[in-house]
Scaffold this motif. Sequence first.
Motif, PDB file in Angstrom:
ATOM      1  N   ALA A  28       0.828  -1.204   0.000  1.00  0.00           N
ATOM      2  CA  ALA A  28       0.000   0.000   0.000  1.00  0.00           C
ATOM      3  C   ALA A  28       0.860   1.251   0.000  1.00  0.00           C
ATOM      4  O   ALA A  28       0.577   2.222  -0.711  1.00  0.00           O
ATOM      5  CB  ALA A  28      -0.942   0.000   1.204  1.00  0.00           C
ATOM      6  N   ALA A  29       1.935   1.240   0.785  1.00  0.00           N
ATOM      7  CA  ALA A  29       2.846   2.388   0.821  1.00  0.00           C
ATOM      8  C   ALA A  29       3.505   2.584  -0.544  1.00  0.00           C
ATOM      9  O   ALA A  29       3.631   3.717  -1.026  1.00  0.00           O
ATOM     10  CB  ALA A  29       3.892   2.202   1.910  1.00  0.00           C
ATOM     11  N   ALA A  30       3.906   1.490  -1.184  1.00  0.00           N
ATOM     12  CA  ALA A  30       4.516   1.578  -2.514  1.00  0.00           C
ATOM     13  C   ALA A  30       3.513   2.099  -3.543  1.00  0.00           C
ATOM     14  O   ALA A  30       3.881   2.834  -4.461  1.00  0.00           O
ATOM     15  CB  ALA A  30       5.046   0.210  -2.936  1.00  0.00           C
ATOM     16  N   ALA A  31       2.241   1.744  -3.357  1.00  0.00           N
ATOM     17  CA  ALA A  31       1.205   2.169  -4.307  1.00  0.00           C
ATOM     18  C   ALA A  31       0.989   3.678  -4.308  1.00  0.00           C
ATOM     19  O   ALA A  31       0.418   4.222  -5.243  1.00  0.00           O
ATOM     20  CB  ALA A  31      -0.101   1.441  -4.019  1.00  0.00           C
ATOM     21  N   GLU A  32       1.457   4.350  -3.257  1.00  0.00           N
ATOM     22  CA  GLU A  32       1.358   5.821  -3.214  1.00  0.00           C
ATOM     23  C   GLU A  32       1.981   6.446  -4.453  1.00  0.00           C
ATOM     24  O   GLU A  32       1.550   7.494  -4.911  1.00  0.00           O
ATOM     25  CB  GLU A  32       2.053   6.372  -1.964  1.00  0.00           C
ATOM     26  N   SER A  33       3.020   5.801  -5.003  1.00  0.00           N
ATOM     27  CA  SER A  33       3.725   6.371  -6.154  1.00  0.00           C
ATOM     28  C   SER A  33       3.261   5.774  -7.484  1.00  0.00           C
ATOM     29  O   SER A  33       3.767   6.166  -8.536  1.00  0.00           O
ATOM     30  CB  SER A  33       5.234   6.163  -5.998  1.00  0.00           C
ATOM     31  N   PHE A  34       2.319   4.853  -7.459  1.00  0.00           N
ATOM     32  CA  PHE A  34       1.851   4.233  -8.700  1.00  0.00           C
ATOM     33  C   PHE A  34       0.868   5.144  -9.418  1.00  0.00           C
ATOM     34  O   PHE A  34      -0.123   5.599  -8.819  1.00  0.00           O
ATOM     35  CB  PHE A  34       1.156   2.898  -8.436  1.00  0.00           C
ATOM     36  N   ASP A  35       1.122   5.383 -10.664  1.00  0.00           N
ATOM     37  CA  ASP A  35       0.211   6.183 -11.473  1.00  0.00           C
ATOM     38  C   ASP A  35      -1.135   5.465 -11.584  1.00  0.00           C
ATOM     39  O   ASP A  35      -1.189   4.305 -11.968  1.00  0.00           O
ATOM     40  CB  ASP A  35       0.799   6.399 -12.872  1.00  0.00           C
ATOM     41  N   GLY A  36      -2.180   6.140 -11.185  1.00  0.00           N
ATOM     42  CA  GLY A  36      -3.517   5.591 -11.337  1.00  0.00           C
ATOM     43  C   GLY A  36      -4.075   4.876 -10.130  1.00  0.00           C
ATOM     44  O   GLY A  36      -5.244   4.498 -10.125  1.00  0.00           O
ATOM     45  N   CYS A  37      -3.274   4.654  -9.076  1.00  0.00           N
ATOM     46  CA  CYS A  37      -3.792   4.003  -7.873  1.00  0.00           C
ATOM     47  C   CYS A  37      -4.415   5.063  -6.975  1.00  0.00           C
ATOM     48  O   CYS A  37      -3.741   5.979  -6.520  1.00  0.00           O
ATOM     49  CB  CYS A  37      -2.689   3.265  -7.120  1.00  0.00           C
ATOM     50  N   GLU A  38      -5.699   4.932  -6.724  1.00  0.00           N
ATOM     51  CA  GLU A  38      -6.410   5.906  -5.902  1.00  0.00           C
ATOM     52  C   GLU A  38      -6.681   5.391  -4.491  1.00  0.00           C
ATOM     53  O   GLU A  38      -6.867   6.177  -3.566  1.00  0.00           O
ATOM     54  CB  GLU A  38      -7.707   6.307  -6.586  1.00  0.00           C
ATOM     55  N   LEU A  39      -6.709   4.078  -4.317  1.00  0.00           N
ATOM     56  CA  LEU A  39      -6.963   3.500  -2.998  1.00  0.00           C
ATOM     57  C   LEU A  39      -6.358   2.112  -2.957  1.00  0.00           C
ATOM     58  O   LEU A  39      -6.510   1.327  -3.897  1.00  0.00           O
ATOM     59  CB  LEU A  39      -8.475   3.409  -2.747  1.00  0.00           C
ATOM     60  N   TYR A  40      -5.654   1.826  -1.879  1.00  0.00           N
ATOM     61  CA  TYR A  40      -5.146   0.474  -1.607  1.00  0.00           C
ATOM     62  C   TYR A  40      -5.242   0.321  -0.097  1.00  0.00           C
ATOM     63  O   TYR A  40      -4.430   0.878   0.635  1.00  0.00           O
ATOM     64  CB  TYR A  40      -3.704   0.316  -2.086  1.00  0.00           C
ATOM     65  N   ALA A  41      -6.244  -0.375   0.364  1.00  0.00           N
ATOM     66  CA  ALA A  41      -6.507  -0.505   1.798  1.00  0.00           C
ATOM     67  C   ALA A  41      -6.426  -1.972   2.203  1.00  0.00           C
ATOM     68  O   ALA A  41      -6.881  -2.855   1.471  1.00  0.00           O
ATOM     69  CB  ALA A  41      -7.880   0.061   2.136  1.00  0.00           C
ATOM     70  N   VAL A  42      -5.865  -2.211   3.376  1.00  0.00           N
ATOM     71  CA  VAL A  42      -5.676  -3.555   3.906  1.00  0.00           C
ATOM     72  C   VAL A  42      -6.541  -3.684   5.161  1.00  0.00           C
ATOM     73  O   VAL A  42      -6.534  -2.802   6.020  1.00  0.00           O
ATOM     74  CB  VAL A  42      -4.190  -3.794   4.249  1.00  0.00           C
ATOM     75  N   HIS A  43      -7.271  -4.801   5.266  1.00  0.00           N
ATOM     76  CA  HIS A  43      -8.215  -5.000   6.367  1.00  0.00           C
ATOM     77  C   HIS A  43      -8.041  -6.400   6.968  1.00  0.00           C
ATOM     78  O   HIS A  43      -7.730  -7.343   6.248  1.00  0.00           O
ATOM     79  CB  HIS A  43      -9.669  -4.908   5.891  1.00  0.00           C
ATOM     80  N   VAL A  44      -8.306  -6.525   8.260  1.00  0.00           N
ATOM     81  CA  VAL A  44      -8.428  -7.829   8.916  1.00  0.00           C
ATOM     82  C   VAL A  44      -9.693  -7.796   9.769  1.00  0.00           C
ATOM     83  O   VAL A  44     -10.193  -6.727  10.115  1.00  0.00           O
ATOM     84  CB  VAL A  44      -7.196  -8.179   9.782  1.00  0.00           C
ATOM     85  N   ALA A  45     -10.183  -8.980  10.095  1.00  0.00           N
ATOM     86  CA  ALA A  45     -11.365  -9.102  10.950  1.00  0.00           C
ATOM     87  C   ALA A  45     -10.986  -9.910  12.185  1.00  0.00           C
ATOM     88  O   ALA A  45     -10.261 -10.905  12.080  1.00  0.00           O
ATOM     89  CB  ALA A  45     -12.506  -9.791  10.197  1.00  0.00           C
TER      90      ALA A  45
END
Length: 102
Positions: A28-45
């Motif tokens: 998700a941190a790396a996706a900050e610099s990806f062109d076109g990535c608007e959201l990358y969220a990680v979840h657990v339950a």
Amino acid sequence: MEKFGLIGRLIAVPGKRDELAALLLDAAAAAESFDGCELYAVHVADDDPDGVWVTEVWRDAAAHQASLQLESTKAMIARGRALIAGFGESRKLRTLGGKGLS
């Protein structure tokens, strides 16, 4: 304008959920610099000791596909393989919009 979305559940090797989640948070941190990535969220339950959910929103499917060709992405995927026992439900979606999405 519609965007490309993905929601999926990765099933960690028993006892490795937190390690897998940490790797996905690095992604998700790396996706900050990806062109076109608007959201990358990680979840657990709390009631799912092996599941990690990922929600992604991209400008379009081509931007997502381009991210998969990056060497950094390929390296993360290779590192993650040892932590993943399988995959649960996954969906490709047409994201119509929402708070936080441009």
